[in-house]
Design a protein around this motif. Sequence first.
Motif, PDB file in Angstrom:
ATOM      1  N   GLY A 441       0.806  -1.208   0.000  1.00 49.43           N
ATOM      2  CA  GLY A 441       0.000   0.000   0.000  1.00 49.43           C
ATOM      3  C   GLY A 441       0.842   1.263   0.000  1.00 49.43           C
ATOM      4  O   GLY A 441       0.452   2.284  -0.585  1.00 49.43           O
ATOM      5  N   ASP A 442       2.016   1.243   0.650  1.00 46.73           N
ATOM      6  CA  ASP A 442       2.878   2.426   0.689  1.00 46.73           C
ATOM      7  C   ASP A 442       3.297   2.841  -0.713  1.00 46.73           C
ATOM      8  O   ASP A 442       3.440   4.029  -0.995  1.00 46.73           O
ATOM      9  N   VAL A 443       3.486   1.867  -1.592  1.00 42.05           N
ATOM     10  CA  VAL A 443       3.932   2.177  -2.952  1.00 42.05           C
ATOM     11  C   VAL A 443       2.868   2.971  -3.691  1.00 42.05           C
ATOM     12  O   VAL A 443       3.152   3.991  -4.334  1.00 42.05           O
ATOM     13  N   ILE A 444       1.604   2.515  -3.611  1.00 45.14           N
ATOM     14  CA  ILE A 444       0.528   3.179  -4.347  1.00 45.14           C
ATOM     15  C   ILE A 444       0.108   4.473  -3.660  1.00 45.14           C
ATOM     16  O   ILE A 444      -0.097   5.506  -4.309  1.00 45.14           O
ATOM     17  N   GLU A 445      -0.025   4.428  -2.339  1.00 41.76           N
ATOM     18  CA  GLU A 445      -0.568   5.574  -1.616  1.00 41.76           C
ATOM     19  C   GLU A 445       0.391   6.763  -1.602  1.00 41.76           C
ATOM     20  O   GLU A 445      -0.053   7.911  -1.483  1.00 41.76           O
ATOM     21  N   ARG A 446       1.682   6.526  -1.713  1.00 37.60           N
ATOM     22  CA  ARG A 446       2.654   7.630  -1.682  1.00 37.60           C
ATOM     23  C   ARG A 446       3.319   7.845  -3.039  1.00 37.60           C
ATOM     24  O   ARG A 446       4.348   8.493  -3.141  1.00 37.60           O
ATOM     25  N   LEU A 447       2.708   7.322  -4.067  1.00 35.85           N
ATOM     26  CA  LEU A 447       3.262   7.455  -5.414  1.00 35.85           C
ATOM     27  C   LEU A 447       3.083   8.879  -5.924  1.00 35.85           C
ATOM     28  O   LEU A 447       1.992   9.450  -5.836  1.00 35.85           O
ATOM     29  N   GLU A 448       4.156   9.460  -6.426  1.00 38.72           N
ATOM     30  CA  GLU A 448       4.061  10.778  -7.041  1.00 38.72           C
ATOM     31  C   GLU A 448       3.371  10.649  -8.396  1.00 38.72           C
ATOM     32  O   GLU A 448       3.661   9.732  -9.163  1.00 38.72           O
ATOM     33  N   ARG A 449       2.465  11.570  -8.668  1.00 40.37           N
ATOM     34  CA  ARG A 449       1.672  11.544  -9.903  1.00 40.37           C
ATOM     35  C   ARG A 449       1.058  10.159 -10.110  1.00 40.37           C
ATOM     36  O   ARG A 449       1.425   9.414 -11.022  1.00 40.37           O
ATOM     37  N   PRO A 450       0.145   9.770  -9.268  1.00 39.03           N
ATOM     38  CA  PRO A 450      -0.426   8.418  -9.312  1.00 39.03           C
ATOM     39  C   PRO A 450      -1.153   8.097 -10.611  1.00 39.03           C
ATOM     40  O   PRO A 450      -1.397   6.925 -10.914  1.00 39.03           O
ATOM     41  N   GLY A 451      -1.521   9.092 -11.398  1.00 38.31           N
ATOM     42  CA  GLY A 451      -2.217   8.835 -12.649  1.00 38.31           C
ATOM     43  C   GLY A 451      -1.387   8.052 -13.647  1.00 38.31           C
ATOM     44  O   GLY A 451      -1.917   7.566 -14.662  1.00 38.31           O
ATOM     45  N   ARG A 452      -0.111   7.872 -13.392  1.00 37.27           N
ATOM     46  CA  ARG A 452       0.739   7.120 -14.314  1.00 37.27           C
ATOM     47  C   ARG A 452       0.541   5.615 -14.178  1.00 37.27           C
ATOM     48  O   ARG A 452       0.983   4.855 -15.051  1.00 37.27           O
ATOM     49  N   VAL A 453      -0.074   5.162 -13.060  1.00 38.80           N
ATOM     50  CA  VAL A 453      -0.177   3.729 -12.762  1.00 38.80           C
ATOM     51  C   VAL A 453      -1.641   3.357 -12.537  1.00 38.80           C
ATOM     52  O   VAL A 453      -2.384   4.073 -11.852  1.00 38.80           O
ATOM     53  N   THR A 454      -2.046   2.223 -13.122  1.00 38.32           N
ATOM     54  CA  THR A 454      -3.374   1.656 -12.866  1.00 38.32           C
ATOM     55  C   THR A 454      -3.201   0.413 -12.004  1.00 38.32           C
ATOM     56  O   THR A 454      -2.472  -0.521 -12.376  1.00 38.32           O
ATOM     57  N   ALA A 455      -3.840   0.406 -10.817  1.00 38.96           N
ATOM     58  CA  ALA A 455      -3.716  -0.718  -9.890  1.00 38.96           C
ATOM     59  C   ALA A 455      -5.079  -1.032  -9.299  1.00 38.96           C
ATOM     60  O   ALA A 455      -5.963  -0.172  -9.222  1.00 38.96           O
ATOM     61  N   GLU A 456      -5.261  -2.276  -8.878  1.00 35.81           N
ATOM     62  CA  GLU A 456      -6.503  -2.681  -8.226  1.00 35.81           C
ATOM     63  C   GLU A 456      -6.160  -3.339  -6.897  1.00 35.81           C
ATOM     64  O   GLU A 456      -5.077  -3.930  -6.740  1.00 35.81           O
ATOM     65  N   PRO A 457      -7.046  -3.216  -5.910  1.00 37.13           N
ATOM     66  CA  PRO A 457      -6.774  -3.850  -4.609  1.00 37.13           C
ATOM     67  C   PRO A 457      -6.595  -5.358  -4.771  1.00 37.13           C
ATOM     68  O   PRO A 457      -7.311  -6.012  -5.533  1.00 37.13           O
ATOM     69  N   PHE A 458      -5.616  -5.879  -4.065  1.00 34.53           N
ATOM     70  CA  PHE A 458      -5.321  -7.309  -4.155  1.00 34.53           C
ATOM     71  C   PHE A 458      -5.842  -8.046  -2.925  1.00 34.53           C
ATOM     72  O   PHE A 458      -6.629  -8.980  -3.025  1.00 34.53           O
ATOM     73  N   ARG A 459      -5.432  -7.598  -1.754  1.00 36.74           N
ATOM     74  CA  ARG A 459      -5.943  -8.184  -0.515  1.00 36.74           C
ATOM     75  C   ARG A 459      -5.485  -7.363   0.675  1.00 36.74           C
ATOM     76  O   ARG A 459      -4.566  -6.549   0.569  1.00 36.74           O
ATOM     77  N   GLN A 460      -6.120  -7.601   1.791  1.00 33.59           N
ATOM     78  CA  GLN A 460      -5.705  -7.081   3.078  1.00 33.59           C
ATOM     79  C   GLN A 460      -5.050  -8.221   3.839  1.00 33.59           C
ATOM     80  O   GLN A 460      -5.546  -9.350   3.823  1.00 33.59           O
ATOM     81  N   MET A 461      -3.946  -7.937   4.494  1.00 32.03           N
ATOM     82  CA  MET A 461      -3.272  -9.028   5.197  1.00 32.03           C
ATOM     83  C   MET A 461      -2.666  -8.516   6.490  1.00 32.03           C
ATOM     84  O   MET A 461      -2.379  -7.323   6.651  1.00 32.03           O
ATOM     85  N   LYS A 462      -2.498  -9.466   7.389  1.00 28.10           N
ATOM     86  CA  LYS A 462      -1.921  -9.182   8.693  1.00 28.10           C
ATOM     87  C   LYS A 462      -0.425  -9.428   8.616  1.00 28.10           C
ATOM     88  O   LYS A 462       0.024 -10.482   8.158  1.00 28.10           O
ATOM     89  N   VAL A 463       0.332  -8.435   9.058  1.00 27.98           N
ATOM     90  CA  VAL A 463       1.789  -8.543   9.041  1.00 27.98           C
ATOM     91  C   VAL A 463       2.284  -8.528  10.472  1.00 27.98           C
ATOM     92  O   VAL A 463       1.834  -7.720  11.292  1.00 27.98           O
ATOM     93  N   LYS A 464       3.195  -9.426  10.771  1.00 29.62           N
ATOM     94  CA  LYS A 464       3.737  -9.538  12.116  1.00 29.62           C
ATOM     95  C   LYS A 464       4.386  -8.224  12.537  1.00 29.62           C
ATOM     96  O   LYS A 464       5.185  -7.646  11.804  1.00 29.62           O
ATOM     97  N   GLY A 465       4.010  -7.754  13.737  1.00 29.36           N
ATOM     98  CA  GLY A 465       4.582  -6.526  14.275  1.00 29.36           C
ATOM     99  C   GLY A 465       3.810  -5.293  13.889  1.00 29.36           C
ATOM    100  O   GLY A 465       4.140  -4.197  14.336  1.00 29.36           O
ATOM    101  N   VAL A 466       2.766  -5.431  13.038  1.00 28.55           N
ATOM    102  CA  VAL A 466       1.968  -4.288  12.610  1.00 28.55           C
ATOM    103  C   VAL A 466       0.536  -4.511  13.058  1.00 28.55           C
ATOM    104  O   VAL A 466      -0.068  -5.561  12.762  1.00 28.55           O
ATOM    105  N   THR A 467      -0.035  -3.545  13.798  1.00 28.45           N
ATOM    106  CA  THR A 467      -1.388  -3.710  14.344  1.00 28.45           C
ATOM    107  C   THR A 467      -2.438  -3.671  13.247  1.00 28.45           C
ATOM    108  O   THR A 467      -3.317  -4.537  13.165  1.00 28.45           O
ATOM    109  N   ALA A 468      -2.372  -2.644  12.385  1.00 33.16           N
ATOM    110  CA  ALA A 468      -3.380  -2.487  11.334  1.00 33.16           C
ATOM    111  C   ALA A 468      -3.127  -3.468  10.200  1.00 33.16           C
ATOM    112  O   ALA A 468      -2.019  -3.972  10.015  1.00 33.16           O
TER     113      ALA A 468
END
Length: 504
Positions: A441-468
């Motif tokens: 998510g960091d790649v898409i959400e902080r991408l400069e000029r996001p209109g250059r890339v077309t992406a679709e949500p893939f999944r939500q997942m739990k990562v060790k050490g991260v609450t959200a």
Amino acid sequence: MQDMHKTLPAANDNRGFFSTLVALPRRLPIAYKMAVSFSLLIILGMGALGAAVIHYQEDLMRRQIESYGATIVGQYAATAIDPVFTDNQFDMQVLTANLVKDHRIEGAALVDPKGERLAGEGLVPEPLVDYVPHTELQSVTWQGQSLLNVPHQLVSFFAPVQFRQVTAGQAIITLSLADVQYSFRQTIHTLLAATALMMLFSVIIAYWMGKRMGRPIKTLVMATDELGQGNLNVQLPEDRGDEFGRLNQAVNRMVRNMREKNQVEGVLNRLVAGDVAQQVLSDLNDVGIGSQRVEASVLFVDIVGFTSLSERLAPEVVVDLLNEYFAYFTQCSQLYMGMVDKFIGDCAMIIFGAPRPNPDHRFDAIACAVMIQRLLERVNKRRHQLGQPRVCVRIGINSGEMMAGMVGADQRMEYTVVGDAVNLASRLCSLGQPDDIVVGGDVIERLERPGRVTAEPFRQMKVKGVTAMVSAYRIEALASRYEQSIDEMIDGLLTTTDQPPKAI
């Protein structure tokens, strides 16, 4: 004011002329410099030698003249005692006339104590009263004229005509210094001729020596020019036993060291990324374990089903296949300022934004991934035509803060990046399907000029050490102009050689 302005260019011209004159010796070939130097040394040496010879000869001839004059005037005075004391004018005149017949004597005279001439012939200093009476032998140098009215220096010697302490007059003879002056001139002419002859020989010899010395220097200059142009195949002759031979040996050693250094740099650039290699080579004494916090993106690309594929192929074929695909990954990463960090089995790890900062590292990582997938589509078509199995990859990308630097031990270390963002990129790669590009998510959400890339949500997942929950996206496409640029670069990669590129 107008006159002042008119004179300024002349002053500038003078400064330019003198500057050119001062700089001229530095522009002359060494042969000319040696010729001029030898000539100046000979002129100085012959000048000093000539001055010493002339001074010695002048002193010697003056002593000879004084000795001769003193002897003659003494004999003249002794012979004239009887005629002078008896006032015999005839004998005095005959004695004087006979004396002047000697070509070395310009004049002779007998005078009384008052300076009155008793007898005389030729040149004597006038008025005589200024030079008498003399009670002892003396000499006087004066300027006179010869019979041809040519002025020249004369020297007159005076001796008293006396008997038993009674002085009856003076005997005078005059000698010319023309012979001495002529001898001086001859000596000077001889010295000048010898100097000119020696200068001629010295100039010829110095020019010849300068040419011989200039040849190895010219060869050395040509060699350094070649080195300056990057040609490290220079080899200077080492058969000389002089300083030039030792200098050539030193230059050859330097060239060999440069070749070895270039070889080391070339090998190092193939083992690690170019930026890391330059960082290491820039200060070899400062290479050690250490890292710093950076904002970067990490791409993992994994060959799908490689284990089963390698079971069906010979080991040599498996290695060639890996090298081919690793070469594709490397070339694509270089086009987007990426650095291949390492190859892990059938997986490659590529870093964007480190060690060289890149503010657009997120997009470059995505574009590199798209290029890899589109390139492999073309490669798989060719493999299908050759009856070879299709090879697919899956790619995971994540970005964020991570530690970048030398990691390992003092005995063995490597440049890499570590951190949760790196681990997540590896996990995203393992979650994807063949031909997928999965990004955090960091790649898409902080991408400069996001209109250059077309992406679709893939999944939500739990990562060790991260609450959200952590979001993941699948890349669908890039803007058309970027995909067109990628296709053009792929065409260039596939048309530059008929053979698959080798990993570097």
